[in-house]
Design a protein around this motif. Structure first.
Motif, PDB file in Angstrom:
ATOM      1  N   VAL A 271       0.676  -1.172  -0.090  1.00  0.00           N
ATOM      2  CA  VAL A 271      -0.013  -0.108  -0.287  1.00  0.00           C
ATOM      3  C   VAL A 271       0.830   1.272  -0.045  1.00  0.00           C
ATOM      4  O   VAL A 271       0.260   2.343   0.190  1.00  0.00           O
ATOM      5  N   GLY A 272       2.148   0.923  -0.220  1.00  0.00           N
ATOM      6  CA  GLY A 272       2.971   2.359   0.063  1.00  0.00           C
ATOM      7  C   GLY A 272       3.203   2.978  -1.351  1.00  0.00           C
ATOM      8  O   GLY A 272       2.545   2.845  -2.339  1.00  0.00           O
ATOM      9  N   ILE A 273       4.620   3.724  -1.571  1.00  0.00           N
ATOM     10  CA  ILE A 273       4.983   4.417  -2.518  1.00  0.00           C
ATOM     11  C   ILE A 273       4.869   3.550  -3.697  1.00  0.00           C
ATOM     12  O   ILE A 273       4.590   3.885  -4.862  1.00  0.00           O
ATOM     13  N   VAL A 274       5.677   2.490  -3.661  1.00  0.00           N
ATOM     14  CA  VAL A 274       6.107   1.597  -4.740  1.00  0.00           C
ATOM     15  C   VAL A 274       4.947   0.818  -5.440  1.00  0.00           C
ATOM     16  O   VAL A 274       4.718   1.018  -6.595  1.00  0.00           O
ATOM     17  N   PRO A 275       3.880   0.282  -4.631  1.00  0.00           N
ATOM     18  CA  PRO A 275       2.921  -0.119  -5.420  1.00  0.00           C
ATOM     19  C   PRO A 275       2.039   0.981  -5.891  1.00  0.00           C
ATOM     20  O   PRO A 275       1.222   0.821  -6.786  1.00  0.00           O
ATOM     21  N   SER A 276       1.840   2.324  -5.359  1.00  0.00           N
ATOM     22  CA  SER A 276       1.033   3.264  -5.964  1.00  0.00           C
ATOM     23  C   SER A 276       1.770   3.615  -7.204  1.00  0.00           C
ATOM     24  O   SER A 276       0.765   3.932  -8.517  1.00  0.00           O
ATOM     25  N   ILE A 277       3.020   3.746  -7.416  1.00  0.00           N
ATOM     26  CA  ILE A 277       3.780   4.146  -8.680  1.00  0.00           C
ATOM     27  C   ILE A 277       3.586   3.065  -9.668  1.00  0.00           C
ATOM     28  O   ILE A 277       3.266   3.107 -10.706  1.00  0.00           O
ATOM     29  N   ALA A 278       3.584   1.727  -9.000  1.00  0.00           N
ATOM     30  CA  ALA A 278       3.271   0.612  -9.986  1.00  0.00           C
ATOM     31  C   ALA A 278       1.942   0.481 -10.739  1.00  0.00           C
ATOM     32  O   ALA A 278       1.662   0.396 -11.942  1.00  0.00           O
ATOM     33  N   PHE A 279       0.612   1.152  -9.913  1.00  0.00           N
ATOM     34  CA  PHE A 279      -0.515   1.275 -10.534  1.00  0.00           C
ATOM     35  C   PHE A 279      -0.376   2.256 -11.393  1.00  0.00           C
ATOM     36  O   PHE A 279      -0.871   2.186 -12.728  1.00  0.00           O
ATOM     37  N   LEU A 280       0.294   3.501 -11.385  1.00  0.00           N
ATOM     38  CA  LEU A 280       0.561   4.386 -12.433  1.00  0.00           C
ATOM     39  C   LEU A 280       1.167   4.054 -13.736  1.00  0.00           C
ATOM     40  O   LEU A 280       0.791   4.283 -14.864  1.00  0.00           O
ATOM     41  N   ILE A 281       2.250   3.196 -13.621  1.00  0.00           N
ATOM     42  CA  ILE A 281       3.094   2.932 -14.632  1.00  0.00           C
ATOM     43  C   ILE A 281       2.133   2.069 -15.583  1.00  0.00           C
ATOM     44  O   ILE A 281       2.282   1.997 -16.771  1.00  0.00           O
ATOM     45  N   GLY A 282       1.309   1.075 -14.881  1.00  0.00           N
ATOM     46  CA  GLY A 282       0.365   0.036 -15.927  1.00  0.00           C
ATOM     47  C   GLY A 282      -0.340   1.006 -16.700  1.00  0.00           C
ATOM     48  O   GLY A 282      -0.820   0.897 -17.987  1.00  0.00           O
ATOM     49  N   VAL A 283      -1.184   2.226 -16.021  1.00  0.00           N
ATOM     50  CA  VAL A 283      -1.802   3.038 -16.706  1.00  0.00           C
ATOM     51  C   VAL A 283      -1.234   3.805 -17.738  1.00  0.00           C
ATOM     52  O   VAL A 283      -1.866   4.031 -18.942  1.00  0.00           O
ATOM     53  N   ALA A 284       0.084   4.208 -17.589  1.00  0.00           N
ATOM     54  CA  ALA A 284       0.722   5.161 -18.378  1.00  0.00           C
ATOM     55  C   ALA A 284       0.882   4.254 -19.633  1.00  0.00           C
ATOM     56  O   ALA A 284       1.030   4.539 -20.824  1.00  0.00           O
ATOM     57  N   ILE A 285       1.481   2.923 -19.551  1.00  0.00           N
ATOM     58  CA  ILE A 285       2.021   2.122 -20.747  1.00  0.00           C
ATOM     59  C   ILE A 285       0.553   1.791 -21.352  1.00  0.00           C
ATOM     60  O   ILE A 285       0.672   1.580 -22.653  1.00  0.00           O
ATOM     61  N   GLY A 286      -0.496   1.480 -20.771  1.00  0.00           N
ATOM     62  CA  GLY A 286      -1.823   1.214 -21.614  1.00  0.00           C
ATOM     63  C   GLY A 286      -2.493   2.225 -22.193  1.00  0.00           C
ATOM     64  O   GLY A 286      -3.070   2.104 -23.334  1.00  0.00           O
ATOM     65  N   GLY A 287      -2.058   3.291 -21.725  1.00  0.00           N
ATOM     66  CA  GLY A 287      -2.840   4.599 -22.267  1.00  0.00           C
ATOM     67  C   GLY A 287      -3.888   5.096 -21.491  1.00  0.00           C
ATOM     68  O   GLY A 287      -4.736   4.712 -21.261  1.00  0.00           O
ATOM     69  N   ARG A 288      -3.517   6.277 -20.679  1.00  0.00           N
ATOM     70  CA  ARG A 288      -4.210   6.864 -19.540  1.00  0.00           C
ATOM     71  C   ARG A 288      -5.610   7.498 -20.076  1.00  0.00           C
ATOM     72  O   ARG A 288      -6.610   7.522 -19.198  1.00  0.00           O
ATOM     73  N   SER A 289      -5.639   7.925 -21.235  1.00  0.00           N
ATOM     74  CA  SER A 289      -6.811   8.744 -21.796  1.00  0.00           C
ATOM     75  C   SER A 289      -7.872   7.983 -22.376  1.00  0.00           C
ATOM     76  O   SER A 289      -8.758   8.176 -22.784  1.00  0.00           O
ATOM     77  N   THR A 290      -7.683   6.588 -22.327  1.00  0.00           N
ATOM     78  CA  THR A 290      -8.410   5.604 -22.997  1.00  0.00           C
ATOM     79  C   THR A 290      -9.116   4.734 -22.046  1.00  0.00           C
ATOM     80  O   THR A 290      -8.784   4.896 -21.013  1.00  0.00           O
TER      81      THR A 290
END
Length: 372
Positions: A271-290
């Motif tokens: 639940v800390g910083i690392v998993p929060s950033i990991a969530f964000l990485i998946g969104v950025a790679i997939g396409g955040r605006s779709t």
């Protein structure tokens, strides 16, 4: 426009295909272990859908979704540990007995009730996000300042959990035996949990699609692009942002609650910083605006982490960081945006006028004279 090509029916067809893959194909071709692993990835995808709404559409770089994920997860874990203790005839969970705690802490008592637990999972993450968002957005905190603040919140939450022996400390809560009366060691019940996670993901995607295609979705994009202009038109951008932020927190809380019985453990490391950033990485790679980009990106990154870490345990972190840098630097719209760009280029090339034939080689003025 024909029925088959309309956006509405294409969306229904997409949901039907996704349901077929999740409810029929996946259980048929995957082992029990791989199916549970896919259920874990679906939990990450639920979080990613909320991030896509808040970040991709609203421009809010949410680096603290681990907080809301952790709130839902720990509330579910607390209830499951209490239920397991009651089955053994004990008054406190097993890890509390080892730590010398003989009475259930006061903030654990409400979670003896399944109804209160479910209500807490549905309401508390959203309520926390509402209070935080109200204070942040009304003061017009945005951009990097909002990202840093949300990341600091995740770090503080993880540190708080590490120091609490009543929540398992750094080890967290684990070894759950039942889920609302169902034995978690039964493969049929594990499959049931996968089906629940799949249903929640489909519902979350449907809700987000409705928000994106509504008047609110247009306002959210307008706030992202021209916040001052939206304010000049009479709308309060803080309220518009707040809805997206609370919705993302609500989705993360649901995902955390499902994560606990599927995976069997929750700790501050989740639940800390690392998993929060990991969530964000998946969104950025997939396409955040779709709509589907965050889902596919979260599942793809989680699968890659599981697959590559088995062969290269120490190299996945570097590969993940490199992948994130490449996507942000060269494909800021993600993989989904890349496909959309290729589709637009293909359409543009097909719409180009054909070169003039022999009969069209006369000058335009000459053709006009001939027309007269």
């Amino acid at each position: 426009m024909s029925i088959l090509t309309s956006g509405r029916y294409r969306a229904w067809a997409g949901f039907a295909l996704a349901a077929l893959l999740l409810y029929v194909v996946a259980p048929a071709v995957l082992s029990d272990f791989r199916l549970s692993l896919l259920g874990k990835f679906l939990c990450f995808a639920i979080v990613a859908v909320g991030i896509g709404l808040a970040w991709g559409r609203g421009g809010m770089l949410t680096l603290g979704q681990g907080v809301f994920f952790g709130l839902g997860a720990y509330m579910m874990a607390m209830h499951l540990k209490i239920a397991d203790a009651e089955l053994r005839g004990d008054t406190v969970p097993d890890f509390m007995q080892i730590a010398g705690i003989r009475e259930l802490p006061g903030y654990w008592v409400p979670f003896t009730s399944p109804i209160v637990t479910i209500l807490g999972i549905l309401l508390i993450p959203a309520l926390v996000a509402f209070v935080l968002g109200l204070g942040v957005f009304k003061r017009r905190v945005k951009g990097a300042y909002f990202a840093i603040l949300s990341q600091a919140l995740a770090a503080a939450f993880a540190i708080l959990l590490v120091g609490q022996q009543s929540t398992g400390g750094s080890n967290g809560l684990n070894r759950f035996r039942t889920f609302f009366g169902f034995n978690l060691n039964d493969p049929a019940n594990k499959q049931m949990l996968f089906f629940i996670a799949a249903g929640v993901l489909l519902a979350v995607v449907a809700i987000t699609r409705q928000l994106m295609n509504s008047r609110y979705g247009e306002l959210l994009v307008a706030v992202r692009d021209q916040e001052e202009r939206v304010r000049f038109l009479g709308y309060d951008p803080a309220n518009i942002k707040l809805v997206a932020y609370v919705t993302a927190a609500f989705f993360a809380g649901l995902a955390g609650a499902l994560f606990v019985p599927i995976v069997g453990i929750i700790s501050p490391a989740d639940v800390g910083i690392v998993p929060s950033i990991a969530f964000l990485i998946g969104v950025a790679i997939g396409g955040r605006s779709t709509l589907l980009g965050p889902v596919l990106g979260a599942i793809g990154v989680a699968w890659a982490q599981s697959a590559f870490s088995e062969s290269f345990p120490s190299g996945w972190t570097y590969a993940q960081g490199l992948l994130f840098i490449v996507v942000v630097g060269f494909f800021p719209a993600g993989v989904a945006g890349l496909f959309a760009l290729l589709k637009r280029k293909k359409k543009a090339s097909s719409d180009e006028p054909a070169p003039p034939g022999p009969e069209d080689e006369t000058e335009p003025t000459e053709r006009m004279e001939m027309a007269r």
